[in-house]
Design a protein around this motif. Structure first.
Motif, mmCIF file in Angstrom:
data_model
loop_
_atom_site.group_PDB
_atom_site.id
_atom_site.type_symbol
_atom_site.label_atom_id
_atom_site.label_comp_id
_atom_site.label_asym_id
_atom_site.label_seq_id
_atom_site.Cartn_x
_atom_site.Cartn_y
_atom_site.Cartn_z
ATOM 1 N N ARG A 105 45.868 29.154 39.249
ATOM 2 C CA ARG A 105 45.235 28.579 40.436
ATOM 3 C C ARG A 105 43.804 28.218 40.064
ATOM 4 O O ARG A 105 43.227 28.780 39.125
ATOM 5 N N TYR A 106 43.223 27.289 40.809
ATOM 6 C CA TYR A 106 41.833 26.896 40.588
ATOM 7 C C TYR A 106 40.944 27.646 41.561
ATOM 8 O O TYR A 106 41.273 27.788 42.739
ATOM 9 N N LEU A 115 44.630 33.475 36.724
ATOM 10 C CA LEU A 115 46.009 33.922 36.847
ATOM 11 C C LEU A 115 46.363 34.055 38.321
ATOM 12 O O LEU A 115 45.515 34.444 39.131
ATOM 13 N N THR A 116 47.588 33.738 38.655
ATOM 14 C CA THR A 116 48.080 33.978 39.999
ATOM 15 C C THR A 116 49.468 34.601 39.899
ATOM 16 O O THR A 116 50.301 34.155 39.114
ATOM 17 N N ASP A 117 49.661 35.658 40.649
ATOM 18 C CA ASP A 117 50.915 36.418 40.626
ATOM 19 C C ASP A 117 51.298 36.856 39.215
ATOM 20 O O ASP A 117 52.415 36.606 38.763
ATOM 21 N N PRO A 118 50.367 37.514 38.496
ATOM 22 C CA PRO A 118 50.735 37.956 37.148
ATOM 23 C C PRO A 118 51.844 39.000 37.201
ATOM 24 O O PRO A 118 51.871 39.843 38.092
ATOM 25 N N GLU A 146 42.621 42.786 39.124
ATOM 26 C CA GLU A 146 41.173 42.551 39.104
ATOM 27 C C GLU A 146 40.832 41.358 38.222
ATOM 28 O O GLU A 146 40.028 40.504 38.584
ATOM 29 N N TYR A 147 41.449 41.290 37.052
ATOM 30 C CA TYR A 147 41.195 40.195 36.121
ATOM 31 C C TYR A 147 41.595 38.864 36.750
ATOM 32 O O TYR A 147 40.855 37.879 36.676
ATOM 33 N N ALA A 148 42.760 38.815 37.383
ATOM 34 C CA ALA A 148 43.238 37.583 38.015
ATOM 35 C C ALA A 148 42.290 37.114 39.113
ATOM 36 O O ALA A 148 42.099 35.918 39.314
#
Length: 185
Positions: A105-106, A115-118, A146-148
């Protein structure tokens, strides 16, 4: 003969230089721009290894050697790391392995792709028992969330963002045919 060798070397150098810029993004085309895995990989290579403290510093996670791929036929990227977990302020040597799959995602605030929905695909920590591994998995899932939320996998070039057509903004980010495609709306 010497002139032929010199010409051949010069031509090879020119071809290699052109290949190294093939993935470079310079303009929006048909309201989209695309990136290949090598561009994202170069960005990640400059950002790792990284250490993340969790549980108020009781646990430290080191992620190193990121490996990003855009598997053909899939609409999610695959990201792998060497991983180490340390406790009580100690750093863990990267002896484990972490693999995940994610969409993108932007985020306008970071001007980056996140990342989205990792989804955790693989989590290996050699020498850890199942109890420790289960607890560590929870810490890793927390780290991924958290990273996402806060860290981009790739940051868009400010010059590219300045070239947005009038009235357009970044919309969807897709992974299509082995490329990341950023679409305008």
């Amino acid at each position: 003969m010497r002139l032929f060798r010199t010409s051949a070397v010069a031509a090879l150098a020119a071809i290699l230089a052109a290949c190294s810029t093939l993935g470079a993004v310079t303009a929006w085309l048909n309201d989209e721009v695309s990136f290949g895995a090598p561009q994202l990989q170069r960005y990640l290579d400059n950002r790792f290894p990284r250490d993340f403290d969790k549980l108020g510093g009781l646990v430290s996670i080191r992620l190193a050697n990121p490996r990003l791929s855009l598997p053909p036929g899939e609409h999610r990227l695959r990201l792998e790391f060497d991983m180490g977990i340390g406790a009580l302020g100690g750093q863990g040597a990267p002896t484990g392995h972490l693999a995940l799959s994610s969409g993108l995602r932007y985020d306008a605030s970071t001007q980056g792709l996140h990342l989205t929905d990792p989804e955790l695909l693989q989590f290996d920590l050699p020498g850890s028992g199942s109890l420790i591994k289960g607890g560590a998995r929870g810490v890793v899932n927390s780290l991924l969330a958290e990273y996402a939320r806060s860290e981009p996998v790739y940051r868009l070039d400010p010059d590219l963002l300045e070239k947005l057509p009038a009235g357009k903004r970044i919309g969807r980010v897709d992974i299509d045919r082995g490329r990341v495609v950023v679409r305008l709306q």
